[in-house]
Design an enzyme around this catalytic site. Structure first.
Site, mmCIF file in Angstrom:
data_model
loop_
_atom_site.group_PDB
_atom_site.id
_atom_site.type_symbol
_atom_site.label_atom_id
_atom_site.label_comp_id
_atom_site.label_asym_id
_atom_site.label_seq_id
_atom_site.Cartn_x
_atom_site.Cartn_y
_atom_site.Cartn_z
ATOM 1 N N ASP A 48 0.853 -1.189 0.000
ATOM 2 C CA ASP A 48 0.000 0.000 0.000
ATOM 3 C C ASP A 48 0.888 1.237 0.000
ATOM 4 O O ASP A 48 1.556 1.534 0.988
ATOM 5 C CB ASP A 48 -0.898 0.007 1.251
ATOM 6 C CG ASP A 48 -1.851 1.192 1.249
ATOM 7 O OD1 ASP A 48 -2.969 1.052 0.722
ATOM 8 O OD2 ASP A 48 -1.468 2.259 1.768
ATOM 9 N N TYR A 53 3.438 9.756 -0.656
ATOM 10 C CA TYR A 53 4.514 9.134 0.128
ATOM 11 C C TYR A 53 5.872 9.324 -0.557
ATOM 12 O O TYR A 53 6.909 9.158 0.074
ATOM 13 C CB TYR A 53 4.279 7.636 0.368
ATOM 14 C CG TYR A 53 2.979 7.261 1.068
ATOM 15 C CD1 TYR A 53 2.185 8.221 1.688
ATOM 16 C CD2 TYR A 53 2.548 5.947 1.111
ATOM 17 C CE1 TYR A 53 0.988 7.880 2.309
ATOM 18 C CE2 TYR A 53 1.359 5.600 1.744
ATOM 19 C CZ TYR A 53 0.577 6.575 2.337
ATOM 20 O OH TYR A 53 -0.604 6.223 2.954
ATOM 21 N N LYS A 78 -2.504 5.870 -4.512
ATOM 22 C CA LYS A 78 -3.589 6.816 -4.225
ATOM 23 C C LYS A 78 -3.366 8.147 -4.934
ATOM 24 O O LYS A 78 -2.216 8.604 -5.074
ATOM 25 C CB LYS A 78 -3.678 7.075 -2.712
ATOM 26 C CG LYS A 78 -3.660 5.801 -1.875
ATOM 27 C CD LYS A 78 -3.836 6.063 -0.389
ATOM 28 C CE LYS A 78 -3.555 4.808 0.420
ATOM 29 N NZ LYS A 78 -2.136 4.638 0.790
ATOM 30 N N HIS A 111 -7.340 9.703 -2.115
ATOM 31 C CA HIS A 111 -6.694 9.667 -0.799
ATOM 32 C C HIS A 111 -7.541 10.331 0.296
ATOM 33 O O HIS A 111 -7.643 9.823 1.404
ATOM 34 C CB HIS A 111 -5.315 10.335 -0.901
ATOM 35 C CG HIS A 111 -4.327 9.861 0.108
ATOM 36 N ND1 HIS A 111 -3.000 9.691 -0.173
ATOM 37 C CD2 HIS A 111 -4.469 9.520 1.421
ATOM 38 C CE1 HIS A 111 -2.367 9.266 0.911
ATOM 39 N NE2 HIS A 111 -3.238 9.157 1.892
HETATM 40 P P1 NAD Z 1 0.719 1.652 11.877
HETATM 41 O O1 NAD Z 1 -0.398 1.577 12.864
HETATM 42 O O2 NAD Z 1 0.944 0.548 10.941
HETATM 43 O O3 NAD Z 1 1.979 1.958 12.765
HETATM 44 C C1 NAD Z 1 3.274 1.894 12.272
HETATM 45 C C2 NAD Z 1 4.214 2.065 13.447
HETATM 46 O O4 NAD Z 1 3.922 1.060 14.421
HETATM 47 C C3 NAD Z 1 5.656 1.830 13.047
HETATM 48 O O5 NAD Z 1 6.245 3.022 12.607
HETATM 49 C C4 NAD Z 1 6.271 1.344 14.328
HETATM 50 O O6 NAD Z 1 6.591 2.429 15.134
HETATM 51 C C5 NAD Z 1 5.125 0.591 14.971
HETATM 52 N N1 NAD Z 1 5.198 -0.868 14.757
HETATM 53 C C6 NAD Z 1 5.051 -1.570 13.597
HETATM 54 N N2 NAD Z 1 5.163 -2.885 13.825
HETATM 55 C C7 NAD Z 1 5.390 -3.032 15.152
HETATM 56 C C8 NAD Z 1 5.603 -4.155 15.986
HETATM 57 N N3 NAD Z 1 5.570 -5.396 15.513
HETATM 58 N N4 NAD Z 1 5.802 -3.928 17.315
HETATM 59 C C9 NAD Z 1 5.827 -2.691 17.820
HETATM 60 N N5 NAD Z 1 5.622 -1.581 17.063
HETATM 61 C C10 NAD Z 1 5.406 -1.755 15.748
HETATM 62 O O7 NAD Z 1 0.524 3.050 11.118
HETATM 63 P P2 NAD Z 1 0.661 3.556 9.631
HETATM 64 O O8 NAD Z 1 1.964 3.250 9.017
HETATM 65 O O9 NAD Z 1 0.293 4.979 9.655
HETATM 66 O O10 NAD Z 1 -0.488 2.757 8.874
HETATM 67 C C11 NAD Z 1 -0.235 1.621 8.060
HETATM 68 C C12 NAD Z 1 -0.368 1.981 6.610
HETATM 69 O O11 NAD Z 1 -1.633 2.554 6.341
HETATM 70 C C13 NAD Z 1 0.612 3.054 6.126
HETATM 71 O O12 NAD Z 1 1.921 2.599 5.974
HETATM 72 C C14 NAD Z 1 -0.055 3.468 4.848
HETATM 73 O O13 NAD Z 1 0.177 2.502 3.830
HETATM 74 C C15 NAD Z 1 -1.511 3.473 5.258
HETATM 75 N N6 NAD Z 1 -1.973 4.807 5.697
HETATM 76 C C16 NAD Z 1 -2.945 5.420 4.974
HETATM 77 C C17 NAD Z 1 -3.429 6.658 5.351
HETATM 78 C C18 NAD Z 1 -4.514 7.291 4.534
HETATM 79 O O14 NAD Z 1 -4.827 8.474 4.758
HETATM 80 N N7 NAD Z 1 -5.101 6.585 3.622
HETATM 81 C C19 NAD Z 1 -2.904 7.310 6.477
HETATM 82 C C20 NAD Z 1 -1.911 6.673 7.206
HETATM 83 C C21 NAD Z 1 -1.462 5.434 6.825
#
Ligand code: NAD
Length: 278
Positions: A48, A53, A78, A111
């Site tokens: 994704d 990004y 997106k 998005h």
């Molecule tokens: P997430 O909830 O996946 O959190 C990521 C963070 O969690 C990492 O940076 C790390 O600090 C922690 N983490 C990851 N694995 C872990 C583990 N096993 N143990 C402990 N901590 C851990 O948040 P995200 O990256 O914002 O969301 C996931 C994906 O969603 C993004 O990468 C993106 O592709 C998408 N996204 C979309 C939007 C949108 O507006 N559409 C916004 C934000 C994110």
């Protein structure tokens, strides 16, 4: 299917999507190729990304170098807010394909609705024509509230395949989720681990369940999403965490553990609301 196989969800147009993927928000463009290559190595087959990004090119290079067949990888990108509009979406989409180095994506999303711009309906019509041309196997939206989905439906009749929204145990969006489920719109959770912005992974309910199951708190939260039927793609740049986050299919939460996570709801939004983004 072995217990460790990632299940597919079937979108309303019949397209299959792996229920677990790998998100690359905030993955540095300079390291994206390596991070995504490691994710492929760990077994992820769903990435994704997004124009904003800045790492589509790295994702594309990792895909090209992976030796994987194109149809073995589900690729989402997106449309960024500035590119919304009847005359601008086509070029923005073509540029994304170019950076990704592919002829088609599996899923293309708007998005944010950006209601103050008032361009999401005309943009959606262009996404529909992109889907009809086969250059996106499915189309959907992100950060849409019920009112935005209602307007898309009233003015175009084309139902998004997915709505990608902030969703985690502290912020469960039940009204919106139910609305989408009733209309065949699959839910994708962004921030499934709450983006590291809360104490979710230190929550006693989750820590206790993890200890009982011999799993980690992150695995408990991700497994809860999977059992809800939600599509998730947690982000990490650490290969050991990428392996941890994919190891969700050889255990289940008990009914009590699942309910205890559901009971953590506190209507806590950690990211932006759709009305704040334009
Ligand atoms: P997430 O909830 O996946 O959190 C990521 C963070 O969690 C990492 O940076 C790390 O600090 C922690 N983490 C990851 N694995 C872990 C583990 N096993 N143990 C402990 N901590 C851990 O948040 P995200 O990256 O914002 O969301 C996931 C994906 O969603 C993004 O990468 C993106 O592709 C998408 N996204 C979309 C939007 C949108 O507006 N559409 C916004 C934000 C994110």
């Amino acid at each position: 299917m072995t217990l460790s196989t990632i299940p597919n969800r079937i979108l309303h147009n019949g397209v299959s999507i792996p229920q677990l993927g790998f998100g690359v928000f905030k993955v540095d463009p300079a390291t994206a190729e390596t991070v995504v290559a490691d994710a492929f190595e760990a077994g992820y087959r769903h990435i994704d990304t997004a124009t904003i990004y800045g790492n589509e090119a790295g994702v594309g290079r990792a895909l090209a170098a992976s030796g994987l067949r194109r149809d073995d990888v589900f690729l989402t990108t997106k449309l960024w807010n500035d590119d919304q509009g009847a005359d601008t979406v086509e070029d923005a989409f073509a540029a994304s394909l170019d950076r990704l180095g592919v002829d088609a994506v599996d899923l293309y999303l708007i998005h944010w609705p950006c209601p103050a711009r008032n361009r999401y309906v005309e943009s959606w019509r262009v996404l529909h024509s992109i889907a009809e041309s086969g250059r996106a196997r499915a189309i959907g939206v992100s950060n849409f509230e019920i009112e935005h989905l209602e307007r898309l439906h009233a003015e175009t009749g084309v139902v998004p395949a997915v709505n990608q929204i902030e969703l985690h145990p502290y912020f469960q969006r039940r009204e919106l989720v139910t609305y989408c489920q009733e209309r065949g719109i699959a839910i994708q959770a962004w921030g499934p681990l709450s983006q590291g912005k809360s104490d979710l992974l230190a929550e006693p309910t989750i820590v206790d369940a993890a200890a009982q199951l011999g799993k980690t708190p992150a695995q408990v939260v991700l497994r809860w999403h999977i059992e809800q039927g939600t599509i998730v793609f947690p982000k990490t740049v650490r290969p050991e965490r990428a392996r941890e986050n994919i190891a969700l299919f050889d255990f289940e939460l008990t009914a009590e553990q699942h309910q205890a996570v559901t009971d953590l709801e506190r209507n806590l939004r950690l990211g932006s609301a759709s009305t704040d983004v334009n």
